[in-house]
Enzyme design. Structure first.
Site, mmCIF file in Angstrom:
data_model
loop_
_atom_site.group_PDB
_atom_site.id
_atom_site.type_symbol
_atom_site.label_atom_id
_atom_site.label_comp_id
_atom_site.label_asym_id
_atom_site.label_seq_id
_atom_site.Cartn_x
_atom_site.Cartn_y
_atom_site.Cartn_z
ATOM 1 N N THR A 179 0.815 -1.230 0.000
ATOM 2 C CA THR A 179 0.000 0.000 0.000
ATOM 3 C C THR A 179 0.844 1.274 0.000
ATOM 4 O O THR A 179 0.283 2.371 -0.080
ATOM 5 C CB THR A 179 -0.926 0.045 1.229
ATOM 6 O OG1 THR A 179 -0.103 -0.056 2.399
ATOM 7 C CG2 THR A 179 -1.935 -1.072 1.214
ATOM 8 N N LYS A 180 2.138 1.170 0.093
ATOM 9 C CA LYS A 180 2.991 2.371 0.082
ATOM 10 C C LYS A 180 3.026 2.964 -1.335
ATOM 11 O O LYS A 180 2.485 2.397 -2.268
ATOM 12 C CB LYS A 180 4.389 2.025 0.587
ATOM 13 C CG LYS A 180 4.393 1.459 2.020
ATOM 14 C CD LYS A 180 4.105 2.517 3.077
ATOM 15 C CE LYS A 180 3.565 1.946 4.375
ATOM 16 N NZ LYS A 180 4.534 1.414 5.315
#
Ligand code: PLP
Length: 360
Positions: A179-180
């Site tokens: 999710t970064k």
């Protein structure tokens, strides 16, 4: 409409890059890791990159490379992800929590300076949600008091103050969790301009060895694989365009959202919007608003619902029970994050604006 909070993207190029590595027979860390380290460090303007198995091991390696251990204190914000603190505990050192600035969600330099004791060894601001912490101020404080400056850059790939990127002030740890802002599946990286720290990081990552089977320090297995690095190379190529899209989504929300407090970006700061995080006004029930938006199909999330110093593990540790961090405690109850991922469509963006404005 169903809009998730994050939408990691893996394209054909990433798939082909992985297949190429598998076909080459390189099943662990090899030339792709070296290539990725050089490219990621160059992108930020740092001298060295040392890739690790994830962002948490990047933080742990940074602590160890600086010799942080029992008897030391490291000043961090409590308004962050738990790994910001656990990496300090893993060395036997003690995290000391400083409050944040209400406008930026980042650690307050004044609060950090006030928390310095004779045991303080390092200060580690977090570039929370993708906004750089006030690094010039932290750099001055560390110089004045002879302290090590570290950066938890896990959420801030490519973020900058003026033309200077995060990751170039202190030893800085990044995460490539899915999710970064870019991913290698699991993965991490430490950036540093210090040759000796880089040498130490490389040893800590690989069993404390510089030469094979000659163990100079205690090290572990924190290696990244070439498969992950190959994905990272493709994703790094996509990062500038993705960052532009995140910023454009953020700017749009800043203009259109009416009923919530939108993020403050200090003059000259580049916020890369890992998260687009707003606050409900005083007196509004955040959880009710978040629930309403979730029911409308908007993947609203709260980062983070409990500040680190109030986590059970700290409450049982001694010395943290009476800690008072009023800004952290207030904002923990007011923040929520909205979908800001690069592939968000104009239609989805407008739907989010409409529903947030209607929700509180
Ligand atoms: C994601 C994150 C980490 C940990 O990274 P992992 O790759 O998940 O181990 C550390 N600090 C912050 C602020 C993060 O957001």
């Amino acid at each position: 409409m169903q809009i998730p909070i994050a939408k990691p993207f893996i394209g054909e190029e990433e798939k082909q890059a992985v297949v190429q590595v598998l076909s080459s027979g390189q099943l662990t860390s090899g030339p792709k890791v070296v290539e990725f380290e050089k490219a990621f460090a160059a992108y930020h303007g740092a001298k060295h990159g040392v890739a690790t198995s994830n962002g948490t091991t990047a933080l742990m390696a940074a602590m160890m490379a600086h010799g942080i251990g029992p008897g030391d204190e490291v000043i961090i914000p409590s308004f962050s992800f738990f790994a910001t603190a656990s990496c300090i505990l893993s060395t036997g050192a003690r995290p000391v929590f400083a409050d944040i600035d209400a406008d930026t969600f980042c650690m307050s330099p004044e609060a950090a300076e006030a928390a310095i004791t004779p045991k303080t060894k390092a200060i580690m601001p977090v570039h929370l949600y993708g906004l750089p912490a006030n690094m010039p101020a932290f750099e001055a404080i560390c110089q004045k008091h002879g302290l090590i400056l570290l950066e938890d850059s896990a959420q801030a790939h490519g973020a900058a103050i003026g033309d200077r990127h995060v990751g170039t002030w202190g030893t800085a740890s990044f995460s490539f969790y899915p999710t970064k802002n870019m991913t290698t599946t699991e993965g991490g990286m430490v950036l540093t301009n210090d040759d000796e720290i880089a040498r130490h990081l490389r040893m800590i990552r690989a069993q404390g060895m510089n030469t094979q089977y000659y163990h100079e320090v205690v090290g572990y297995n924190y290696r990244l694989t070439d498969m992950a690095a190959a994905i990272g190379m493709v994703q790094l190529g996509r990062l500038p365009e993705w960052t532009k899209a995140r910023i454009s989504n953020g700017d749009y929300y800043n203009q259109k959202l009416e009923s919530v407090v939108t993020p403050t970006v200090p003059e000259g700061y580049k916020h890369v919007y890992h998260q687009y995080t707003v606050r409900v006004p005083d007196g509004v029930d955040r959880d009710a608003v978040a629930k309403r938006l979730n029911e409308k199909g908007i993947g609203v999330r709260v980062y983070y619902p409990i500040p680190i110093h109030q986590q059970p593990v700290f409450q049982n540790m001694g010395g943290y029970e009476n800690l008072d961090l009023p800004v952290t405690e207030k904002l923990t109850k007011q923040v929520f994050s909205l979908p800001v991922f690069p592939s968000l469509t104009a239609e989805e963006r407008d739907y989010v604006v409409q529903e947030v404005n209607a929700a509180c």
